[in-house]
Design a protein around this motif. Structure first.
Motif, PDB file in Angstrom:
ATOM      1  N   VAL A 116       0.830  -1.201   0.000  1.00 51.00           N
ATOM      2  CA  VAL A 116       0.000   0.000   0.000  1.00 51.00           C
ATOM      3  C   VAL A 116       0.862   1.246   0.000  1.00 51.00           C
ATOM      4  O   VAL A 116       0.581   2.226  -0.720  1.00 51.00           O
ATOM      5  CB  VAL A 116      -0.950  -0.013   1.214  1.00 51.00           C
ATOM      6  N   ILE A 172       2.295   1.804  -3.503  1.00 52.13           N
ATOM      7  CA  ILE A 172       1.276   2.279  -4.452  1.00 52.13           C
ATOM      8  C   ILE A 172       0.910   3.727  -4.173  1.00 52.13           C
ATOM      9  O   ILE A 172       0.778   4.542  -5.103  1.00 52.13           O
ATOM     10  CB  ILE A 172       0.039   1.370  -4.380  1.00 52.13           C
ATOM     11  N   GLN A 173       0.753   4.089  -2.901  1.00 51.26           N
ATOM     12  CA  GLN A 173       0.344   5.453  -2.580  1.00 51.26           C
ATOM     13  C   GLN A 173       1.420   6.470  -2.937  1.00 51.26           C
ATOM     14  O   GLN A 173       1.120   7.523  -3.516  1.00 51.26           O
ATOM     15  CB  GLN A 173      -0.013   5.560  -1.083  1.00 51.26           C
ATOM     16  N   THR A 211      -5.855  10.284   6.396  1.00 46.86           N
ATOM     17  CA  THR A 211      -6.331  10.538   5.035  1.00 46.86           C
ATOM     18  C   THR A 211      -7.058  11.875   4.941  1.00 46.86           C
ATOM     19  O   THR A 211      -6.902  12.618   3.948  1.00 46.86           O
ATOM     20  CB  THR A 211      -7.272   9.389   4.599  1.00 46.86           C
ATOM     21  N   PRO A 244      -3.905   7.770  -5.319  1.00 50.19           N
ATOM     22  CA  PRO A 244      -4.338   6.583  -4.560  1.00 50.19           C
ATOM     23  C   PRO A 244      -4.184   6.737  -3.054  1.00 50.19           C
ATOM     24  O   PRO A 244      -4.052   5.738  -2.341  1.00 50.19           O
ATOM     25  CB  PRO A 244      -3.413   5.485  -5.103  1.00 50.19           C
ATOM     26  N   LEU A 296      -6.143   4.508  -0.373  1.00 49.51           N
ATOM     27  CA  LEU A 296      -6.035   3.051  -0.406  1.00 49.51           C
ATOM     28  C   LEU A 296      -5.841   2.473   0.995  1.00 49.51           C
ATOM     29  O   LEU A 296      -6.435   1.448   1.338  1.00 49.51           O
ATOM     30  CB  LEU A 296      -4.870   2.645  -1.316  1.00 49.51           C
ATOM     31  N   ALA A 319      -9.114   2.310   2.747  1.00 50.39           N
ATOM     32  CA  ALA A 319      -9.956   1.220   2.244  1.00 50.39           C
ATOM     33  C   ALA A 319      -9.554  -0.116   2.869  1.00 50.39           C
ATOM     34  O   ALA A 319     -10.415  -0.910   3.283  1.00 50.39           O
ATOM     35  CB  ALA A 319      -9.859   1.145   0.722  1.00 50.39           C
ATOM     36  N   VAL A 320      -8.238  -0.363   2.968  1.00 45.24           N
ATOM     37  CA  VAL A 320      -7.775  -1.615   3.575  1.00 45.24           C
ATOM     38  C   VAL A 320      -8.175  -1.677   5.047  1.00 45.24           C
ATOM     39  O   VAL A 320      -8.614  -2.711   5.549  1.00 45.24           O
ATOM     40  CB  VAL A 320      -6.251  -1.753   3.406  1.00 45.24           C
ATOM     41  N   TRP A 334     -17.589   5.536  -3.607  1.00 39.56           N
ATOM     42  CA  TRP A 334     -16.343   4.818  -3.301  1.00 39.56           C
ATOM     43  C   TRP A 334     -16.433   4.157  -1.926  1.00 39.56           C
ATOM     44  O   TRP A 334     -16.045   2.989  -1.751  1.00 39.56           O
ATOM     45  CB  TRP A 334     -15.178   5.801  -3.354  1.00 39.56           C
ATOM     46  N   VAL A 379     -16.268   0.060  -0.960  1.00 40.95           N
ATOM     47  CA  VAL A 379     -15.322  -0.504   0.007  1.00 40.95           C
ATOM     48  C   VAL A 379     -16.068  -1.279   1.098  1.00 40.95           C
ATOM     49  O   VAL A 379     -15.685  -2.393   1.467  1.00 40.95           O
ATOM     50  CB  VAL A 379     -14.455   0.609   0.619  1.00 40.95           C
TER      51      VAL A 379
END
Length: 439
Positions: free
Chosen positions: A27, A30-31, A102, A114, A117, A120-121, A182, A186
């Motif tokens: 994560v 990706i972020q 966030t 992203p 993310l 979301a996890v 979104w 999730v």
């Protein structure tokens, strides 16, 4: 190609079994990389191409500003994934803290990308852990608070990221709808993962329970086999030993015959015990592949009874045929146990046992009668396993069993067993929960 890929998917470990640090690292990568790419795209596109998805193609502003990523921005991008290390032990704290990180990221007006993310996890982890109400309610309250705050301090899209510590964009209908959608995706995904995990756990529980049940049934079957083997042969040995002791001085030759019978009976007991115990020791096999005895050994059984001093008459009627393995074993054991009971309970004096095997169209009838003293059901006492074991064998196959004194003296045992697996199932279903046990 498809079969190999299916094998790869079948052996790919589930994320829940990964080390706790694997997902946070993925994560974080990706972020950070995704946010840098989004910022570079915004700069190359003159501030418009890197905007949020809801601002494209719907008449939104031509340009959306942003705050360039700085030390705080990177710290926020890495802070969310770092908090995911706690998602298994403290899922509620993780989802709340990740939501706060966030929110600060977007209030600072850093580039869209992203960044959500990690949140979301965390939301999915909390739902899978069973904190559904907290996650759903917290998501609704958090979104309402965020939209309310941005409505108070927000600026137009073109002025986003220009002035103040929190130059966040004011909420729009398209943007709010996208964020709510979104969040719902999730949350629903987390619920689906949770239900799948519950089904997998229930399936594993059922399989474990089935294995325990099969192991218990196998232990009972082995106990019954050992009882039948030992009870018959030890009874024969006891009778012959008494005969040998009585005749050792007066008639040595007859005593020698009794001792030979003891030797044969003990050898037979050892052979059958090795077969049963060997099945228990088998690796990777929960049950023996075939029964240890059957009606093909009936003549040997009758000869051993005759050597023990019992007069035995046998009659086989009908067309002999190959039996279902369970039926074959049950018929043999019923005859064996019946002869054992005759030896033990028929009383003094010459006793004749009559064994009848009748092959019918759909069943085989086993009958053992004697002309002894006709004692009542001595072996059907609580804790006993002679007549009880025979009755259980017949009931397990869907057959019938009856035992009791004969008119005029003596004792009678009768069992009707199905010839094939199919008829066994049909008889068991017709008999109902009592297993068709006839008295």
């Amino acid at each position: 190609m498809s079969s190999s890929s299916a094998q790869v998917r079948a052996h790919w470990p589930r994320p829940g079994t990964w080390p706790v640090w694997v997902v946070p690292i993925l994560v974080a990568f990706i972020q950070v990389v995704g946010s840098l790419g989004a910022q570079r795209g915004e700069a190359a596109g003159g501030g418009s191409s890197g905007g949020p998805p809801w601002e494209h193609g719907d008449g939104g502003p031509a340009g959306i500003g942003h705050t360039d990523l700085d030390a705080l921005g990177f710290a926020l991008l890495l802070g969310g994934p770092a908090l995911l290390l706690l998602r298994r032990r403290h899922p509620v704290f993780t989802v709340c803290a990740t939501a706060a990180v966030t929110a600060v990221y977007f209030l600072r007006a850093y580039t869209y990308g992203p960044a959500p993310l990690a949140l979301a996890v965390a939301m999915m982890a909390a739902i899978v852990a069973g904190h559904r109400l907290v996650t759903w309610a917290g998501t609704g309250i958090g979104l309402a608070a965020f939209f309310g705050l941005t409505a108070l301090i927000g600026v137009p899209a073109a002025e986003r990221g220009q002035d103040g510590p929190f130059p966040v964009q004011e909420p729009t209908l398209g943007g709010s709808s996208f964020v709510v959608g979104w969040a719902l995706v999730v949350l629903v995904s987390g619920e689906l993962i949770r239900m799948r995990a519950q089904r997998a756990a229930e399936t594993a529980r059922i399989r474990a329970e089935e294995k325990r049940r099969q192991a218990s049934e196998e232990r009972l079957r082995m106990a019954r086999e050992l009882h039948d083997v030992l009870a018959h042969n030890i009874s024969m040995i006891n009778v012959q030993a008494g005969v040998a002791l009585h005749l050792i001085d007066q008639n040595p030759e007859q005593a020698r015959t009794a001792l030979a019978a003891i030797k044969d009976a003990s050898k037979e007991a050892l052979t059958e015990m090795r077969g049963v115990i060997g099945a228990l020791r088998s690796q990777g096999e929960t049950a023996p592949r075939a029964p240890t005895a059957g009606l093909d050994r009936l003549d040997d059984l009758l000869d051993r009874a005759r050597n023990a001093g019992l007069a035995v008459e046998a009659e086989i009627t009908g067309e002999r045929r190959r039996l279902h393995a369970g039926t074959d074993l049950a018929a043999f054991r019923i005859v064996q146990e019946s002869l054992t009971n005759v030896t033990r309970h028929a009383g003094p004096g010459p006793v004749t046992a009559r064994v009848g095997i009748a092959y019918g169209e759909h069943e085989i009838v086993v009958r053992v009668e004697d002309d002894g003293r006709g004692a009542p059901l001595l072996d059907d006492r609580p804790g006993g396993s002679g007549l009880r074991g025979m009755r259980e064998r017949a009931a397990a196959l869907g057959g019938t069993f009856d035992a009791g004194p004969r008119p005029g003296g003596g004792f009678r045992v009768r069992a009707a067993l199905p010839l094939t697996v199919e008829s066994a199932v049909e008889r068991s279903e017709d008999a109902g929960p009592d297993g068709g046990d006839a008295q």
